[in-house]
Write a protein that holds these residues in place. Structure first.
Motif, PDB file in Angstrom:
ATOM      1  N   VAL A  60      35.984  39.449   3.764  1.00  0.00           N
ATOM      2  CA  VAL A  60      34.825  39.412   2.859  1.00  0.00           C
ATOM      3  C   VAL A  60      33.702  40.280   3.427  1.00  0.00           C
ATOM      4  N   VAL A  61      33.474  40.194   4.719  1.00  0.00           N
ATOM      5  CA  VAL A  61      32.445  41.013   5.369  1.00  0.00           C
ATOM      6  C   VAL A  61      32.797  42.497   5.226  1.00  0.00           C
ATOM      7  N   ALA A  62      34.060  42.833   5.408  1.00  0.00           N
ATOM      8  CA  ALA A  62      34.492  44.229   5.278  1.00  0.00           C
ATOM      9  C   ALA A  62      34.249  44.743   3.857  1.00  0.00           C
ATOM     10  N   GLU A  63      34.537  43.907   2.860  1.00  0.00           N
ATOM     11  CA  GLU A  63      34.308  44.310   1.471  1.00  0.00           C
ATOM     12  C   GLU A  63      32.817  44.456   1.179  1.00  0.00           C
ATOM     13  N   LEU A  64      32.005  43.561   1.702  1.00  0.00           N
ATOM     14  CA  LEU A  64      30.552  43.671   1.499  1.00  0.00           C
ATOM     15  C   LEU A  64      30.022  44.969   2.112  1.00  0.00           C
ATOM     16  N   LYS A  65      30.511  45.302   3.299  1.00  0.00           N
ATOM     17  CA  LYS A  65      30.064  46.538   3.947  1.00  0.00           C
ATOM     18  C   LYS A  65      30.596  47.772   3.223  1.00  0.00           C
ATOM     19  N   ARG A  66      31.760  47.643   2.621  1.00  0.00           N
ATOM     20  CA  ARG A  66      32.299  48.750   1.834  1.00  0.00           C
ATOM     21  C   ARG A  66      31.425  48.977   0.600  1.00  0.00           C
ATOM     22  N   LEU A  67      31.020  47.886  -0.051  1.00  0.00           N
ATOM     23  CA  LEU A  67      30.215  47.997  -1.263  1.00  0.00           C
ATOM     24  C   LEU A  67      28.761  48.355  -0.976  1.00  0.00           C
ATOM     25  N   ASN A  68      28.254  47.906   0.164  1.00  0.00           N
ATOM     26  CA  ASN A  68      26.865  48.191   0.533  1.00  0.00           C
ATOM     27  C   ASN A  68      26.814  48.428   2.045  1.00  0.00           C
ATOM     28  N   PRO A  69      26.970  49.678   2.481  1.00  0.00           N
ATOM     29  CA  PRO A  69      27.002  49.976   3.917  1.00  0.00           C
ATOM     30  C   PRO A  69      25.727  49.583   4.665  1.00  0.00           C
ATOM     31  N   ASN A  70      24.618  49.432   3.962  1.00  0.00           N
ATOM     32  CA  ASN A  70      23.350  49.107   4.616  1.00  0.00           C
ATOM     33  C   ASN A  70      23.064  47.612   4.663  1.00  0.00           C
ATOM     34  N   ILE A  71      24.012  46.791   4.247  1.00  0.00           N
ATOM     35  CA  ILE A  71      23.778  45.353   4.184  1.00  0.00           C
ATOM     36  C   ILE A  71      23.596  44.776   5.588  1.00  0.00           C
ATOM     37  N   SER A  72      22.691  43.833   5.685  1.00  0.00           N
ATOM     38  CA  SER A  72      22.453  43.150   6.946  1.00  0.00           C
ATOM     39  C   SER A  72      22.908  41.699   6.783  1.00  0.00           C
ATOM     40  N   LEU A  73      23.929  41.347   7.513  1.00  0.00           N
ATOM     41  CA  LEU A  73      24.503  40.006   7.401  1.00  0.00           C
ATOM     42  C   LEU A  73      24.316  39.244   8.703  1.00  0.00           C
ATOM     43  N   ASP A  74      24.090  37.953   8.583  1.00  0.00           N
ATOM     44  CA  ASP A  74      24.024  37.087   9.760  1.00  0.00           C
ATOM     45  C   ASP A  74      25.453  36.632  10.058  1.00  0.00           C
ATOM     46  N   TYR A  75      26.209  37.568  10.604  1.00  0.00           N
ATOM     47  CA  TYR A  75      27.623  37.322  10.832  1.00  0.00           C
ATOM     48  C   TYR A  75      27.973  37.720  12.249  1.00  0.00           C
ATOM     49  N   ARG A  76      28.551  36.778  12.946  1.00  0.00           N
ATOM     50  CA  ARG A  76      29.068  37.064  14.279  1.00  0.00           C
ATOM     51  C   ARG A  76      30.539  36.680  14.265  1.00  0.00           C
ATOM     52  N   PRO A  77      31.410  37.662  14.410  1.00  0.00           N
ATOM     53  CA  PRO A  77      32.832  37.329  14.391  1.00  0.00           C
ATOM     54  C   PRO A  77      33.166  36.346  15.503  1.00  0.00           C
ATOM     55  N   THR A  78      34.053  35.434  15.202  1.00  0.00           N
ATOM     56  CA  THR A  78      34.461  34.474  16.226  1.00  0.00           C
ATOM     57  C   THR A  78      35.255  35.219  17.286  1.00  0.00           C
ATOM     58  N   PRO A  79      34.925  34.990  18.531  1.00  0.00           N
ATOM     59  CA  PRO A  79      35.627  35.717  19.589  1.00  0.00           C
ATOM     60  C   PRO A  79      37.089  35.280  19.664  1.00  0.00           C
ATOM     61  N   LYS A  80      37.908  36.218  20.075  1.00  0.00           N
ATOM     62  CA  LYS A  80      39.318  35.892  20.252  1.00  0.00           C
ATOM     63  C   LYS A  80      39.424  34.922  21.419  1.00  0.00           C
ATOM     64  N   PRO A  81      40.304  33.957  21.295  1.00  0.00           N
ATOM     65  CA  PRO A  81      40.444  33.019  22.405  1.00  0.00           C
ATOM     66  C   PRO A  81      40.924  33.736  23.654  1.00  0.00           C
ATOM     67  N   LYS A  82      40.383  33.310  24.768  1.00  0.00           N
ATOM     68  CA  LYS A  82      40.789  33.937  26.018  1.00  0.00           C
ATOM     69  C   LYS A  82      42.228  33.566  26.321  1.00  0.00           C
ATOM     70  N   LYS A  83      42.895  34.505  26.922  1.00  0.00           N
ATOM     71  CA  LYS A  83      44.284  34.282  27.282  1.00  0.00           C
ATOM     72  C   LYS A  83      44.338  33.181  28.329  1.00  0.00           C
ATOM     73  N   ILE A  84      45.113  32.180  28.042  1.00  0.00           N
ATOM     74  CA  ILE A  84      45.229  31.053  28.965  1.00  0.00           C
ATOM     75  C   ILE A  84      46.252  31.410  30.029  1.00  0.00           C
ATOM     76  N   ILE A  85      45.785  31.361  31.240  1.00  0.00           N
ATOM     77  CA  ILE A  85      46.661  31.671  32.356  1.00  0.00           C
ATOM     78  C   ILE A  85      47.268  30.372  32.844  1.00  0.00           C
ATOM     79  N   LYS A  86      48.564  30.379  32.914  1.00  0.00           N
ATOM     80  CA  LYS A  86      49.276  29.195  33.363  1.00  0.00           C
ATOM     81  C   LYS A  86      48.874  28.899  34.802  1.00  0.00           C
ATOM     82  N   ASN A  87      48.537  27.663  35.042  1.00  0.00           N
ATOM     83  CA  ASN A  87      48.115  27.265  36.376  1.00  0.00           C
ATOM     84  C   ASN A  87      49.340  27.225  37.282  1.00  0.00           C
ATOM     85  N   THR A  88      49.440  28.211  38.128  1.00  0.00           N
ATOM     86  CA  THR A  88      50.550  28.241  39.062  1.00  0.00           C
ATOM     87  C   THR A  88      50.019  27.861  40.423  1.00  0.00           C
ATOM     88  N   SER A  89      50.518  26.775  40.908  1.00  0.00           N
ATOM     89  CA  SER A  89      50.082  26.380  42.245  1.00  0.00           C
ATOM     90  C   SER A  89      50.956  27.116  43.249  1.00  0.00           C
TER      91      SER A  89
END
Length: 142
Positions: A60-89
């Motif tokens: 939806v954000v991509a379409e809004l920016k396509r239709l109005n490149p100057n739009i200012s949105l209060d949008y922060r993409p959710t960060p990708k989850p960090k890769k979980i490193i298996k706890n190896t003792s």
């Protein structure tokens, strides 16, 4: 197929104003499926989806920016989850030598490989490599 894009949008807008967001989302998605340039529908969808962190929000954000490149949105993409490193003792070299005395060669090799792969101590890595080479050499001699 919807009969009238404007009527469907109006239903979605009314549902949005009544805080019936699930119904509003259904109508608004129907509108943008039939008219990919319906800017007002994307704006309302953004308002609905931004509160729920829906995976649809990014498009939806991509379409809004396509239709109005100057739009200012209060949008922060959710960060990708960090890769979980298996706890190896990592066990110590002396513990691995004890494993070998008990005949647990496979477990000892796995632990040595873990030390080589994950340890940050150079001396420990070198010692593990030597011990692993010794184990592999004995295996080759048999």
């Amino acid at each position: 197929m919807i009969s009238s894009i404007h009527k469907t949008y109006s239903k979605g807008e009314k549902a949005f104003n009544n805080k019936n967001f699930l119904e509003a989302k259904k109508y608004l998605i129907a509108v943008v499926e039939h008219d990919v340039n319906h800017y007002a529908s994307y704006l309302l969808l953004f308002e609905i989806l931004n509160k729920s962190n829906s995976p649809l929000l990014k498009s939806v954000v991509a379409e809004l920016k396509r239709l109005n490149p100057n739009i200012s949105l209060d949008y922060r993409p959710t960060p990708k989850p960090k890769k979980i490193i298996k706890n190896t003792s990592i066990v110590t070299i002396s513990y691995i030598k004890l494993m070998l005395q008990q005949g647990k060669k496979l477990q000892a090799k796995k632990s040595l490989n873990a030390i080589i792969k994950h340890s940050k101590i150079k001396k420990q890595i070198v010692e593990a490599e030597k011990l692993l080479q010794t184990l592999n050499a004995k295996k080759d001699q048999k």
